[in-house]
Structure formats: C-alpha cells, structure tokens
Design an enzyme around this catalytic site. Sequence first.
Site, PDB file in Angstrom:
ATOM      1  N   TYR A 187      -2.220  -0.599  10.394  1.00 24.33           N
ATOM      2  CA  TYR A 187      -2.536  -0.807   9.028  1.00 24.33           C
ATOM      3  C   TYR A 187      -0.975  -0.537   8.148  1.00 24.33           C
ATOM      4  O   TYR A 187      -0.685  -1.453   7.464  1.00 24.33           O
ATOM      5  CB  TYR A 187      -3.707  -0.342   8.159  1.00 24.33           C
ATOM      6  CG  TYR A 187      -3.723  -0.489   6.850  1.00 24.33           C
ATOM      7  CD1 TYR A 187      -4.397  -1.835   6.484  1.00 24.33           C
ATOM      8  CD2 TYR A 187      -3.129   0.400   5.843  1.00 24.33           C
ATOM      9  CE1 TYR A 187      -4.385  -1.994   4.981  1.00 24.33           C
ATOM     10  CE2 TYR A 187      -3.506  -0.043   4.391  1.00 24.33           C
ATOM     11  CZ  TYR A 187      -4.330  -1.193   4.155  1.00 24.33           C
ATOM     12  OH  TYR A 187      -4.324  -1.580   2.820  1.00 24.33           O
ATOM     13  N   SER A 189       0.940  -1.232   0.115  1.00 25.35           N
ATOM     14  CA  SER A 189      -0.093  -0.131   0.079  1.00 25.35           C
ATOM     15  C   SER A 189       1.072   1.350   0.073  1.00 25.35           C
ATOM     16  O   SER A 189       1.963   1.183   0.519  1.00 25.35           O
ATOM     17  CB  SER A 189      -0.909   0.111   1.124  1.00 25.35           C
ATOM     18  OG  SER A 189      -1.417   1.230   1.236  1.00 25.35           O
TER      19      SER A 189
END
Length: 249
Positions: free
Chosen positions: A154, A140
């Site tokens: 995350y 990501s």
Amino acid sequence: MPKTVLITGASSGLGAEMARQFAALGYDLALCARRTERLQELRDEILNQSAGRRIEIRALDVTDDAAVFRVFADFAADFGTLDRIVINAGLGKGAPLGTGRYDANRETAMTNFVAALAQTEAAMEIFRAQNSGHLVMISSMSAMRGMPKTLTTYAATKAGVAHLAEGLRMELADSPIKVSTIYPGYIASEMNERIKKKPAFMVSTRDGVSAIVAAIEKEKPAARVPGWPWAPLGAVMRNAPLGIVRRLV
C-alpha cells in the site's frame, strides 16, 4: 458559471465526503464509482442540501482502463469543461510480502497505482486539450517511507502516485495546469472501519476531509493533512533514521 470537479471513488469514505463539501462550496459534481446505487443516494442527499447543483454520476471500475478514458471523456463532454479532477479511488488490502497473499498485494498495486496511472493519463488528456485544470492526487502519509507488514505494498503504491504527480508538477510549472498531492493522515473511513485498535491522531471523516478540501482549494502543490500533527510528523518520517520510523509506525 459554477466550477466542476470530478471525483473517482466517490461512493463512500473520503470521496463521498469530498463531494458533499465541494457541493457546499458551489461546485457542480462529476461522480464515479463501481456502486451506482450509492452514488444515486449521495446525489439525492447532496441535492437536498445544495439545491441547484448539477450532479452527473457514472459507474466506473478504475481497473478497467478503457472505461476510465471513456467515463472521463463523457464527463468532459457533459460539462464542457472539467476544472478539477480528484484521483481518489483506492484499496487498502495488503499482507506481509512472502506470506502467500500475492493476490491481495497485486490487487492493491493494480488499483492504487496502475489504475491511478490510467486516471492521470485520462485527466491530462482533458487538461492539455483545455490548457487548464487542476489535477489532485490523493496519496497517503504512508508514502513518506517504506512501511512494514500489511502496509508495505500500500505504501509503495502511494509513494508511486505521489511521484507521478510531482513529475507532472515539475513539467507543468509554467503552465495554467496545476497539480496537487494530498497526503492524508489517519482519517476515519470505510477503508479502516474494521481496525479494532484505532490509531493515535485519527480524526473523523468530516474533519479530515475538511482539511483535504481546504488544501485543494488553495491549490497547494503538496499538503500533509490535517496539518497537526502530520506536517511536522511527516518531516520526521521522511528524514529520521529507519529505526526511529519503525517505532513510530
């Protein structure tokens, strides 16, 4: 003979769209996720559009280590060779640290990092035995730096999996086994559909995955996608002072 790609977390979002686009490119598919009914629907949809493709599906909870190794090995036995494995399954839960939601942060850490480690181990056992293959890690853009609030855990997990892939890429530089890390920016998916205010630069699932698949097909060692604005913005995020990064996120 068609090439085969295994995709985890293939029942929805980026995984399902990758399955559609790889099938359109002529790949046979090994698809796994927890929701087998969604996988069956996806298989039927793809076969209606891409007749002649071979699609095998299996239930898989990636947090079940034994199941990960079993399902990957079964897919390898089904097809004889797995040309590409995409470690895509992930979770977007999270809360600011110290606010009483350790459960959510732990679940994200176990799914996005520990389970990804198990998938990487299982994939590399297959690729080492074959002496060939292409491992793809979906990270990501949040992995570029530490992120605040609900993104803290995350982002840490996505940085962790990026380092797993980079370590393998360094080890395997002179081997037939290739390793790619993909850093998606804001791409619409089920993971973020409940966000009330959509972030700037968000693209559709189809367009975002098209950029992902193009980077994978080129076997790029690392790719920030879509290239605009994430290639230049990623450089800023990685190198700018933390105060500037805070204003960006």
